[in-house]
Design a protein around this motif. Structure first.
Motif, PDB file in Angstrom:
ATOM      1  N   ILE A  24     -43.642 -27.261  71.305  1.00 47.55           N
ATOM      2  CA  ILE A  24     -43.623 -26.704  69.542  1.00 47.55           C
ATOM      3  C   ILE A  24     -44.313 -26.849  69.094  1.00 47.55           C
ATOM      4  O   ILE A  24     -44.977 -26.722  68.164  1.00 47.55           O
ATOM      5  CB  ILE A  24     -41.946 -26.623  69.809  1.00 47.55           C
ATOM      6  N   LEU A  25     -44.041 -28.827  68.793  1.00 44.71           N
ATOM      7  CA  LEU A  25     -44.371 -29.765  67.483  1.00 44.71           C
ATOM      8  C   LEU A  25     -45.375 -29.720  67.828  1.00 44.71           C
ATOM      9  O   LEU A  25     -46.372 -29.902  67.293  1.00 44.71           O
ATOM     10  CB  LEU A  25     -43.959 -30.156  67.666  1.00 44.71           C
ATOM     11  N   VAL A  31     -48.504 -29.087  61.599  1.00 43.55           N
ATOM     12  CA  VAL A  31     -47.536 -30.372  62.484  1.00 43.55           C
ATOM     13  C   VAL A  31     -48.853 -31.290  63.131  1.00 43.55           C
ATOM     14  O   VAL A  31     -48.667 -32.837  62.415  1.00 43.55           O
ATOM     15  CB  VAL A  31     -47.003 -30.269  63.425  1.00 43.55           C
ATOM     16  N   ASN A  32     -50.222 -31.426  63.022  1.00 44.46           N
ATOM     17  CA  ASN A  32     -51.460 -31.930  63.791  1.00 44.46           C
ATOM     18  C   ASN A  32     -52.206 -32.170  62.982  1.00 44.46           C
ATOM     19  O   ASN A  32     -52.958 -33.034  63.386  1.00 44.46           O
ATOM     20  CB  ASN A  32     -51.769 -31.414  65.671  1.00 44.46           C
ATOM     21  N   THR A  33     -52.259 -32.339  61.748  1.00 46.11           N
ATOM     22  CA  THR A  33     -53.285 -31.906  60.855  1.00 46.11           C
ATOM     23  C   THR A  33     -53.912 -33.065  60.769  1.00 46.11           C
ATOM     24  O   THR A  33     -55.020 -33.637  60.488  1.00 46.11           O
ATOM     25  CB  THR A  33     -53.519 -31.545  59.661  1.00 46.11           C
ATOM     26  N   THR A  39     -54.230 -30.403  68.591  1.00 45.02           N
ATOM     27  CA  THR A  39     -53.410 -29.627  68.909  1.00 45.02           C
ATOM     28  C   THR A  39     -52.531 -28.912  70.855  1.00 45.02           C
ATOM     29  O   THR A  39     -53.789 -29.104  71.516  1.00 45.02           O
ATOM     30  CB  THR A  39     -53.253 -28.773  68.824  1.00 45.02           C
ATOM     31  N   HIS A  40     -52.246 -29.052  71.066  1.00 44.08           N
ATOM     32  CA  HIS A  40     -51.745 -29.057  73.014  1.00 44.08           C
ATOM     33  C   HIS A  40     -51.382 -27.292  73.169  1.00 44.08           C
ATOM     34  O   HIS A  40     -51.040 -26.770  72.347  1.00 44.08           O
ATOM     35  CB  HIS A  40     -50.203 -29.758  73.305  1.00 44.08           C
ATOM     36  N   ASN A  41     -52.371 -27.651  74.107  1.00 43.81           N
ATOM     37  CA  ASN A  41     -52.912 -25.402  74.342  1.00 43.81           C
ATOM     38  C   ASN A  41     -51.524 -24.920  76.110  1.00 43.81           C
ATOM     39  O   ASN A  41     -51.782 -24.267  75.916  1.00 43.81           O
ATOM     40  CB  ASN A  41     -53.549 -25.771  74.890  1.00 43.81           C
ATOM     41  N   THR A  46     -48.725 -31.813  77.649  1.00 46.11           N
ATOM     42  CA  THR A  46     -47.553 -32.125  76.395  1.00 46.11           C
ATOM     43  C   THR A  46     -47.249 -33.505  77.260  1.00 46.11           C
ATOM     44  O   THR A  46     -46.910 -34.322  77.098  1.00 46.11           O
ATOM     45  CB  THR A  46     -46.606 -31.028  75.876  1.00 46.11           C
ATOM     46  N   GLY A  47     -47.137 -32.527  78.600  1.00 49.93           N
ATOM     47  CA  GLY A  47     -46.223 -33.414  79.642  1.00 49.93           C
ATOM     48  C   GLY A  47     -46.884 -35.059  80.037  1.00 49.93           C
ATOM     49  O   GLY A  47     -46.556 -36.288  79.965  1.00 49.93           O
TER      50      GLY A  47
END
Length: 72
Positions: A24-25, A31-33, A39-41, A46-47
């Motif tokens: 989510i983060l 959050v990632n700016t 940014t993860h899709n 994320t894993g």
């Protein structure tokens, strides 16, 4: 590793149980700016990020709300 706790927060190591909250983060563009990654899709992305950049790192901690122990 000993957790550090205040009245409202917990500082602890990330774990596999944090994957959904971490996704989510990391999938939130705002959050990632200013972070050095994109940014993860997907949860798979994320894993992979967790395995390559977080797991086993000495100085990588989750700041969590004490009421639910979820990273913020």
């Amino acid at each position: 590793m000993l957790n550090i706790e205040t009245d409202k927060f917990i500082l602890r190591k990330f774990s596999m149980q944090d994957m959904y909250d971490l996704h989510i983060l990391l999938s939130d563009k705002s959050v990632n700016t200013f972070l050095p990654w994109f940014t993860h899709n997907s949860i798979k992305e994320t894993g992979e990020f967790y395995e390559n950049r977080i797991r086993g790192q000495q100085y990588c901690f989750a700041i969590c709300q004490k009421e639910n122990n979820s990273p913020i």
